[in-house]
Design an enzyme around this catalytic site. Structure first.
Site, PDB file in Angstrom:
ATOM      1  N   ASP A  64      -3.070 -12.022   6.002  1.00  0.00           N
ATOM      2  CA  ASP A  64      -4.377 -11.641   5.456  1.00  0.00           C
ATOM      3  C   ASP A  64      -5.308 -11.217   6.597  1.00  0.00           C
ATOM      4  O   ASP A  64      -5.700 -12.040   7.429  1.00  0.00           O
ATOM      5  CB  ASP A  64      -4.960 -12.822   4.671  1.00  0.00           C
ATOM      6  CG  ASP A  64      -6.242 -12.433   3.944  1.00  0.00           C
ATOM      7  OD1 ASP A  64      -6.697 -11.284   4.105  1.00  0.00           O
ATOM      8  OD2 ASP A  64      -6.771 -13.293   3.204  1.00  0.00           O
ATOM      9  N   LYS A 124     -13.776   1.393  10.029  1.00  0.00           N
ATOM     10  CA  LYS A 124     -12.530   1.964  10.559  1.00  0.00           C
ATOM     11  C   LYS A 124     -12.731   2.382  12.014  1.00  0.00           C
ATOM     12  O   LYS A 124     -11.839   2.219  12.846  1.00  0.00           O
ATOM     13  CB  LYS A 124     -12.062   3.155   9.710  1.00  0.00           C
ATOM     14  CG  LYS A 124     -11.558   2.816   8.324  1.00  0.00           C
ATOM     15  CD  LYS A 124     -10.314   1.946   8.312  1.00  0.00           C
ATOM     16  CE  LYS A 124      -9.066   2.685   8.750  1.00  0.00           C
ATOM     17  NZ  LYS A 124      -7.856   1.817   8.671  1.00  0.00           N
ATOM     18  N   GLY A 165       0.830  -1.212   0.000  1.00  0.00           N
ATOM     19  CA  GLY A 165       0.000   0.000   0.000  1.00  0.00           C
ATOM     20  C   GLY A 165       0.863   1.260   0.000  1.00  0.00           C
ATOM     21  O   GLY A 165       2.079   1.200   0.148  1.00  0.00           O
ATOM     22  N   TYR A 187     -17.184   2.185   5.065  1.00  0.00           N
ATOM     23  CA  TYR A 187     -15.737   2.247   5.319  1.00  0.00           C
ATOM     24  C   TYR A 187     -15.472   2.962   6.650  1.00  0.00           C
ATOM     25  O   TYR A 187     -14.728   2.461   7.503  1.00  0.00           O
ATOM     26  CB  TYR A 187     -15.058   2.978   4.150  1.00  0.00           C
ATOM     27  CG  TYR A 187     -13.615   3.356   4.387  1.00  0.00           C
ATOM     28  CD1 TYR A 187     -12.604   2.397   4.365  1.00  0.00           C
ATOM     29  CD2 TYR A 187     -13.253   4.686   4.623  1.00  0.00           C
ATOM     30  CE1 TYR A 187     -11.278   2.754   4.576  1.00  0.00           C
ATOM     31  CE2 TYR A 187     -11.932   5.049   4.830  1.00  0.00           C
ATOM     32  CZ  TYR A 187     -10.948   4.073   4.803  1.00  0.00           C
ATOM     33  OH  TYR A 187      -9.640   4.427   5.017  1.00  0.00           O
ATOM     34  N   TRP A 235      -7.104  11.744   2.726  1.00  0.00           N
ATOM     35  CA  TRP A 235      -6.821  11.975   1.304  1.00  0.00           C
ATOM     36  C   TRP A 235      -5.378  11.589   0.918  1.00  0.00           C
ATOM     37  O   TRP A 235      -4.635  12.398   0.365  1.00  0.00           O
ATOM     38  CB  TRP A 235      -7.064  13.444   0.951  1.00  0.00           C
ATOM     39  CG  TRP A 235      -8.440  13.967   1.194  1.00  0.00           C
ATOM     40  CD1 TRP A 235      -9.436  13.407   1.944  1.00  0.00           C
ATOM     41  CD2 TRP A 235      -8.987  15.199   0.700  1.00  0.00           C
ATOM     42  NE1 TRP A 235     -10.553  14.205   1.933  1.00  0.00           N
ATOM     43  CE2 TRP A 235     -10.304  15.319   1.182  1.00  0.00           C
ATOM     44  CE3 TRP A 235      -8.485  16.229  -0.106  1.00  0.00           C
ATOM     45  CZ2 TRP A 235     -11.126  16.402   0.895  1.00  0.00           C
ATOM     46  CZ3 TRP A 235      -9.297  17.309  -0.393  1.00  0.00           C
ATOM     47  CH2 TRP A 235     -10.597  17.392   0.094  1.00  0.00           C
ATOM     48  N   TYR A 251      -3.536   3.073  11.611  1.00  0.00           N
ATOM     49  CA  TYR A 251      -4.031   4.254  10.888  1.00  0.00           C
ATOM     50  C   TYR A 251      -5.555   4.247  10.815  1.00  0.00           C
ATOM     51  O   TYR A 251      -6.175   3.203  10.619  1.00  0.00           O
ATOM     52  CB  TYR A 251      -3.464   4.304   9.466  1.00  0.00           C
ATOM     53  CG  TYR A 251      -1.980   4.552   9.456  1.00  0.00           C
ATOM     54  CD1 TYR A 251      -1.479   5.841   9.601  1.00  0.00           C
ATOM     55  CD2 TYR A 251      -1.089   3.494   9.354  1.00  0.00           C
ATOM     56  CE1 TYR A 251      -0.109   6.077   9.628  1.00  0.00           C
ATOM     57  CE2 TYR A 251       0.285   3.714   9.381  1.00  0.00           C
ATOM     58  CZ  TYR A 251       0.761   5.005   9.518  1.00  0.00           C
ATOM     59  OH  TYR A 251       2.111   5.228   9.561  1.00  0.00           O
ATOM     60  N   THR A 293      -9.564  -0.309   1.673  1.00  0.00           N
ATOM     61  CA  THR A 293      -9.661   1.141   1.450  1.00  0.00           C
ATOM     62  C   THR A 293     -10.576   1.526   0.274  1.00  0.00           C
ATOM     63  O   THR A 293     -10.620   2.695  -0.099  1.00  0.00           O
ATOM     64  CB  THR A 293      -8.259   1.741   1.197  1.00  0.00           C
ATOM     65  OG1 THR A 293      -7.654   1.036   0.111  1.00  0.00           O
ATOM     66  CG2 THR A 293      -7.386   1.648   2.423  1.00  0.00           C
ATOM     67  N   ALA A 336      -5.383  -2.088   5.189  1.00  0.00           N
ATOM     68  CA  ALA A 336      -6.814  -1.848   5.414  1.00  0.00           C
ATOM     69  C   ALA A 336      -7.556  -2.070   4.111  1.00  0.00           C
ATOM     70  O   ALA A 336      -6.965  -2.026   3.035  1.00  0.00           O
ATOM     71  CB  ALA A 336      -7.048  -0.412   5.886  1.00  0.00           C
TER      72      ALA A 336
HETATM   73  P1  NDP Z   1      -3.768   1.462   0.227  1.00  0.00           P
HETATM   74  O1  NDP Z   1      -5.087   1.127  -0.324  1.00  0.00           O
HETATM   75  O2  NDP Z   1      -2.726   2.082  -0.630  1.00  0.00           O
HETATM   76  O3  NDP Z   1      -3.104   0.147   0.848  1.00  0.00           O
HETATM   77  C1  NDP Z   1      -3.854  -0.715   1.631  1.00  0.00           C
HETATM   78  C2  NDP Z   1      -3.022  -1.941   1.881  1.00  0.00           C
HETATM   79  O4  NDP Z   1      -3.828  -2.852   2.635  1.00  0.00           O
HETATM   80  C3  NDP Z   1      -2.587  -2.664   0.615  1.00  0.00           C
HETATM   81  O5  NDP Z   1      -1.270  -3.091   0.781  1.00  0.00           O
HETATM   82  C4  NDP Z   1      -3.541  -3.856   0.560  1.00  0.00           C
HETATM   83  O6  NDP Z   1      -2.997  -4.997  -0.033  1.00  0.00           O
HETATM   84  C5  NDP Z   1      -3.710  -4.116   2.034  1.00  0.00           C
HETATM   85  N1  NDP Z   1      -4.867  -4.945   2.292  1.00  0.00           N
HETATM   86  C6  NDP Z   1      -6.138  -4.822   1.835  1.00  0.00           C
HETATM   87  N2  NDP Z   1      -6.880  -5.847   2.257  1.00  0.00           N
HETATM   88  C7  NDP Z   1      -6.060  -6.625   3.005  1.00  0.00           C
HETATM   89  C8  NDP Z   1      -6.238  -7.838   3.697  1.00  0.00           C
HETATM   90  N3  NDP Z   1      -7.400  -8.489   3.718  1.00  0.00           N
HETATM   91  N4  NDP Z   1      -5.185  -8.360   4.365  1.00  0.00           N
HETATM   92  C9  NDP Z   1      -3.976  -7.758   4.336  1.00  0.00           C
HETATM   93  N5  NDP Z   1      -3.744  -6.609   3.674  1.00  0.00           N
HETATM   94  C10 NDP Z   1      -4.784  -6.058   3.019  1.00  0.00           C
HETATM   95  O7  NDP Z   1      -4.031   2.328   1.532  1.00  0.00           O
HETATM   96  P2  NDP Z   1      -3.163   3.494   2.161  1.00  0.00           P
HETATM   97  O8  NDP Z   1      -1.723   3.077   2.238  1.00  0.00           O
HETATM   98  O9  NDP Z   1      -3.519   4.751   1.482  1.00  0.00           O
HETATM   99  O10 NDP Z   1      -3.820   3.523   3.621  1.00  0.00           O
HETATM  100  C11 NDP Z   1      -3.061   3.300   4.804  1.00  0.00           C
HETATM  101  C12 NDP Z   1      -3.960   3.531   5.990  1.00  0.00           C
HETATM  102  O11 NDP Z   1      -4.447   4.865   5.982  1.00  0.00           O
HETATM  103  C13 NDP Z   1      -5.206   2.634   6.058  1.00  0.00           C
HETATM  104  O12 NDP Z   1      -5.464   2.317   7.393  1.00  0.00           O
HETATM  105  C14 NDP Z   1      -6.315   3.536   5.543  1.00  0.00           C
HETATM  106  O13 NDP Z   1      -7.581   3.154   6.062  1.00  0.00           O
HETATM  107  C15 NDP Z   1      -5.857   4.870   6.086  1.00  0.00           C
HETATM  108  N6  NDP Z   1      -6.371   6.009   5.336  1.00  0.00           N
HETATM  109  C16 NDP Z   1      -6.183   6.074   3.986  1.00  0.00           C
HETATM  110  C17 NDP Z   1      -6.689   7.127   3.259  1.00  0.00           C
HETATM  111  C18 NDP Z   1      -6.517   7.216   1.778  1.00  0.00           C
HETATM  112  O14 NDP Z   1      -6.960   8.222   1.201  1.00  0.00           O
HETATM  113  N7  NDP Z   1      -5.905   6.244   1.104  1.00  0.00           N
HETATM  114  C19 NDP Z   1      -7.412   8.232   3.916  1.00  0.00           C
HETATM  115  C20 NDP Z   1      -7.542   8.062   5.353  1.00  0.00           C
HETATM  116  C21 NDP Z   1      -7.035   6.993   6.009  1.00  0.00           C
HETATM  117  P3  NDP Z   1      -3.233  -5.316  -1.600  1.00  0.00           P
HETATM  118  O15 NDP Z   1      -2.260  -4.434  -2.320  1.00  0.00           O
HETATM  119  O16 NDP Z   1      -2.925  -6.777  -1.696  1.00  0.00           O
HETATM  120  O17 NDP Z   1      -4.673  -4.997  -1.891  1.00  0.00           O
END
Ligand code: NDP
Length: 301
Positions: free
Chosen positions: A43, A136, A20, A132, A157, A106, A69, A67
């Site tokens: 997972d 969270k 992510g 969502y 964001w 987060y 997302t 997460a």
């Molecule tokens: P991303 O969507 O870029 O990354 C999410 C990561 O979670 C990916 O690596 C994904 O893996 C992994 N993931 C999803 N489902 C699972 C699962 N079942 N088991 C293990 N891993 C899983 O998110 P961000 O890096 O942007 O977000 C980081 C944090 O910040 C999160 O907690 C999010 O809720 C929070 N946040 C994000 C915002 C945003 O705008 N993005 C805004 C506010 C908060 P895979 O690549 O395999 O899908």
């Protein structure tokens, strides 16, 4: 930024969500100190297996950047999202509490209702308007209730050079279309993932050296505020300035009501950054600076 951690342990700092935006930035900054695992190894949809993994890895700190997302898709599969965002963080946090391992997690601006125009403080009432946000919030409550040493960072964001995010969508659309319609009544702060990772590690480093670990929920996003329309405009102006070929001529500002999506969005996502500044002396760069640095990485400057 060079992050210093107390040299009390040679056990790794475990990062979940390695692929992510935030997980990648953390792993890059921590380099050899990090053990970054992806969905294949950990997972969150199958959380009863997580303690077994943690037992085998014996981390010194756990940072959960994983997460579910996909905000709109979450509306259709809330029970699954509850497990990933709501239950799994609690299982991780309880393992950490039982093993005296600090846990970093987060959360999101989407736990707030979006009413009003004032920035939300961490003690403001929570009232998510979509699935969502609800899941969270479940995760936040589970982490806070687990005991032990924990930090929850609510951010907003998030974008990075890679991946499916607003920045990359706007650059792509700017190359493909002459006219864009972008929402101008949602207010918040775009957050560059490496800025969030830097601030996370800075705070964690300080927390680990304090006599009493500063457990709590903290807002952590780039400073300043904007709208999606202004953010899109800034992206395209900066990218064009650097000579990129863009087709777009017109960026129309529209209200949320003219862009219906499956999940409702809060209009006011402004997060007060006073707490993190007061307790840790940390202030994240303005969102325009974050954007500039991101575009530099993408070689648009
Ligand atoms: P991303 O969507 O870029 O990354 C999410 C990561 O979670 C990916 O690596 C994904 O893996 C992994 N993931 C999803 N489902 C699972 C699962 N079942 N088991 C293990 N891993 C899983 O998110 P961000 O890096 O942007 O977000 C980081 C944090 O910040 C999160 O907690 C999010 O809720 C929070 N946040 C994000 C915002 C945003 O705008 N993005 C805004 C506010 C908060 P895979 O690549 O395999 O899908």
């Amino acid at each position: 930024m060079n992050h210093r951690f107390p040299a009390t342990s040679d056990r790794p700092i475990l990062i979940l969500g390695a692929s992510g935006q935030v997980g990648r930035a953390l792993a890059q900054k921590l380099d050899a100190r990090a053990l970054a695992v992806s969905r294949q190894e950990a997972d969150l949809a199958n959380p009863t297996r997580l303690p077994i993994l943690l037992d085998s890895l014996r981390p010194s700190v756990v940072i959960n950047a994983a997460a579910y997302t996909q905000v709109d898709r979450a509306e259709q599969e809330e029970p699954l999202v509850q497990i990933i965002n709501g239950e799994a963080p609690g299982i991780l946090a309880r393992w950490c509490a039982a093993h005296d391992v600090p846990f970093v997690h987060y959360s999101t601006d989407y736990v707030y209702s979006g009413e009003g125009i004032s920035p939300w403080t961490e003690d403001a009432p929570v009232s998510p308007v979509n699935a969502y946000g609800r899941t969270k919030l479940m995760g936040d409550l589970a982490v806070a209730g687990a005991g032990g040493n924990w930090l929850i960072f609510r951010t907003s964001w998030v974008y990075d050079t890679q991946g499916k995010n607003f920045l990359n969508t706007i650059i792509r659309l700017g190359k493909e279309r002459e006219s864009l319609r972008i929402i101008s009544d949602q207010h918040g702060a775009p957050t560059y993932a490496p800025d969030l990772a830097d601030a996370t590690l800075e705070i964690l480093g300080r927390a680990l050296t304090q006599p009493r670990f500063p457990n709590g929920v903290y807002h952590l996003c780039n400073s300043g505020e904007t709208t999606w329309h202004e953010f899109a405009t800034e992206i395209l102006v900066r990218v064009r300035e650097q000579g990129a070929e863009l087709k777009v001529r017109n960026i129309e500002a529209i209200p949320t009501t003219e862009y219906p999506l499956p999940a409702r969005r809060p209009l006011n996502s402004r997060l007060s950054l006073e707490k993190v500044h007061k307790i840790f002396g940390i202030k994240l760069p303005n969102w325009r600076l974050g954007l500039r640095r991101c575009l530099q990485e993408m070689m648009y400057f």
